[in-house]
Design an enzyme around this catalytic site. Sequence first.
Site, PDB file in Angstrom:
ATOM      1  N   TYR A  32     -32.537  -3.987  21.800  1.00  0.00           N
ATOM      2  CA  TYR A  32     -32.021  -5.262  21.297  1.00  0.00           C
ATOM      3  C   TYR A  32     -30.649  -5.000  20.671  1.00  0.00           C
ATOM      4  O   TYR A  32     -30.397  -5.251  19.501  1.00  0.00           O
ATOM      5  CB  TYR A  32     -32.993  -5.942  20.327  1.00  0.00           C
ATOM      6  CG  TYR A  32     -32.904  -7.445  20.476  1.00  0.00           C
ATOM      7  CD1 TYR A  32     -33.496  -8.070  21.568  1.00  0.00           C
ATOM      8  CD2 TYR A  32     -32.174  -8.213  19.574  1.00  0.00           C
ATOM      9  CE1 TYR A  32     -33.366  -9.440  21.753  1.00  0.00           C
ATOM     10  CE2 TYR A  32     -32.041  -9.582  19.752  1.00  0.00           C
ATOM     11  CZ  TYR A  32     -32.645 -10.181  20.843  1.00  0.00           C
ATOM     12  OH  TYR A  32     -32.517 -11.523  21.031  1.00  0.00           O
ATOM     13  N   GLY A  36     -23.160  -3.263  16.382  1.00  0.00           N
ATOM     14  CA  GLY A  36     -23.338  -2.031  15.599  1.00  0.00           C
ATOM     15  C   GLY A  36     -23.699  -0.871  16.520  1.00  0.00           C
ATOM     16  O   GLY A  36     -23.118   0.219  16.439  1.00  0.00           O
ATOM     17  N   HIS A  37     -24.662  -1.102  17.423  1.00  0.00           N
ATOM     18  CA  HIS A  37     -25.051  -0.042  18.373  1.00  0.00           C
ATOM     19  C   HIS A  37     -23.859   0.346  19.254  1.00  0.00           C
ATOM     20  O   HIS A  37     -23.650   1.522  19.554  1.00  0.00           O
ATOM     21  CB  HIS A  37     -26.175  -0.530  19.292  1.00  0.00           C
ATOM     22  CG  HIS A  37     -27.483  -0.764  18.601  1.00  0.00           C
ATOM     23  ND1 HIS A  37     -28.068  -2.010  18.506  1.00  0.00           N
ATOM     24  CD2 HIS A  37     -28.324   0.095  17.983  1.00  0.00           C
ATOM     25  CE1 HIS A  37     -29.211  -1.904  17.869  1.00  0.00           C
ATOM     26  NE2 HIS A  37     -29.393  -0.653  17.530  1.00  0.00           N
ATOM     27  N   GLY A 167     -26.426   5.251  12.562  1.00  0.00           N
ATOM     28  CA  GLY A 167     -25.684   4.281  11.761  1.00  0.00           C
ATOM     29  C   GLY A 167     -25.896   4.513  10.273  1.00  0.00           C
ATOM     30  O   GLY A 167     -26.994   4.853   9.820  1.00  0.00           O
ATOM     31  N   GLN A 173     -32.415   7.356   6.575  1.00  0.00           N
ATOM     32  CA  GLN A 173     -32.837   7.920   7.868  1.00  0.00           C
ATOM     33  C   GLN A 173     -31.836   8.991   8.332  1.00  0.00           C
ATOM     34  O   GLN A 173     -32.224  10.088   8.753  1.00  0.00           O
ATOM     35  CB  GLN A 173     -32.913   6.798   8.900  1.00  0.00           C
ATOM     36  CG  GLN A 173     -32.951   7.272  10.335  1.00  0.00           C
ATOM     37  CD  GLN A 173     -33.170   6.144  11.325  1.00  0.00           C
ATOM     38  OE1 GLN A 173     -34.267   5.653  11.456  1.00  0.00           O
ATOM     39  NE2 GLN A 173     -32.130   5.728  12.033  1.00  0.00           N
ATOM     40  N   SER A 206     -31.052  -5.444  14.568  1.00  0.00           N
ATOM     41  CA  SER A 206     -31.829  -6.175  15.581  1.00  0.00           C
ATOM     42  C   SER A 206     -32.762  -7.177  14.908  1.00  0.00           C
ATOM     43  O   SER A 206     -33.090  -8.215  15.478  1.00  0.00           O
ATOM     44  CB  SER A 206     -32.642  -5.195  16.421  1.00  0.00           C
ATOM     45  OG  SER A 206     -31.793  -4.211  16.947  1.00  0.00           O
TER      46      SER A 206
HETATM   47  O1  PAF Z   1     -32.660   3.594  13.849  1.00  0.00           O
HETATM   48  C1  PAF Z   1     -33.420   3.364  14.800  1.00  0.00           C
HETATM   49  O2  PAF Z   1     -33.194   2.471  15.608  1.00  0.00           O
HETATM   50  C2  PAF Z   1     -34.667   4.209  14.952  1.00  0.00           C
HETATM   51  O3  PAF Z   1     -35.221   4.540  13.729  1.00  0.00           O
HETATM   52  C3  PAF Z   1     -34.461   5.456  15.815  1.00  0.00           C
HETATM   53  C4  PAF Z   1     -33.486   6.418  15.164  1.00  0.00           C
HETATM   54  C5  PAF Z   1     -33.931   5.058  17.189  1.00  0.00           C
HETATM   55  C6  PAF Z   1     -35.773   6.197  16.014  1.00  0.00           C
HETATM   56  O4  PAF Z   1     -36.717   5.401  16.654  1.00  0.00           O
END
Ligand code: PAF
Length: 300
Positions: A32, A36-37, A167, A173, A206
């Site tokens: 999705y 940003g992606h 990101g 994370q 998303s």
């Molecule tokens: O940030 C995300 O979208 C998720 O946590 C990742 C790093 C793709 C792991 O599923």
Amino acid sequence: MRIVSRVAAMQKLALRCKRAGTRIGLVPTMGYLHAGHLSLVQRARRAVGKNGVVVVSIFVNPTQFGPKEDFSRYPRDLKRDLKLCRGAGVDVVFTPGDKEMYPRQGEAADEAAREDARPTAKCSTYVVEERLSQTMEGAARPTHFRGVTTVVAKLFNLVQPEVAVFGQKDFQQAVIIQRMVADLNFPVKIIIAPTVREADGLAMSSRNQYLVGDLRRQAAVLWCAIQMARATVKKLRTFPAVKLKVAVKKLVACEPDTRLDYVEFFEPEPPTPVAEVTRGTHMALAVYIGKTRLIDNARI
Ligand code: PAF
């Protein structure tokens, strides 16, 4: 652009690239896709160059969702994602299914699966970071980071990237993955790319597509809270974290459908809570907007 859905095919392709000396940049996503992606894709391209291979993985990872979270309703639109990837110059999209990533193996998995119907139950080996994952998102979502580190470790083994781009929006994370890479000696450079924001400051996510009607307007409160903390510190130079947390809670409560889950002020490296907020302190918060839980963070 190649679309690969089998783990064996992905690993074979990656190993072939490695043998040819081609650099691989990975952008792990749950699909999705949004601007940003796409900024992470651009960053990966910059890192590996035009002769390198940029791989985007699209996989809604069940092991990082809690039992009451939004795994089944998480937005998915592969056709649209592929179009965006093509437009962004991605070389390979890796789109494994649940059964590819978490094949059912052995008795232990079957036993777990009886207790828990989610695909999560199909995994019996996890990668667990034990220190940085205890606070904030880790405290609010107890099995979340275990799922993230496990799937990212799997992706690193399958895609064999030299660099992987994450990101800044998911700051905790990113820091945990950096720690995992250092602790387990993955030969991967982790790049943390800046958060991309909507015009009103809302960090792109998303999950923003859950925000219908007035909820979308109310979601700007996360950015307002960050701005308020910045303004306070700019004016007073230093301010007690406890008092600033109360002020953030009050600000968030001004909107009718919002609820603060947590706000933390900390030194970023390594993340350590502070008693006094000053310039350079990092702020992270999670807020429910209706039923949607959003996170954001920034340097104050
Ligand atoms: O940030 C995300 O979208 C998720 O946590 C990742 C790093 C793709 C792991 O599923």
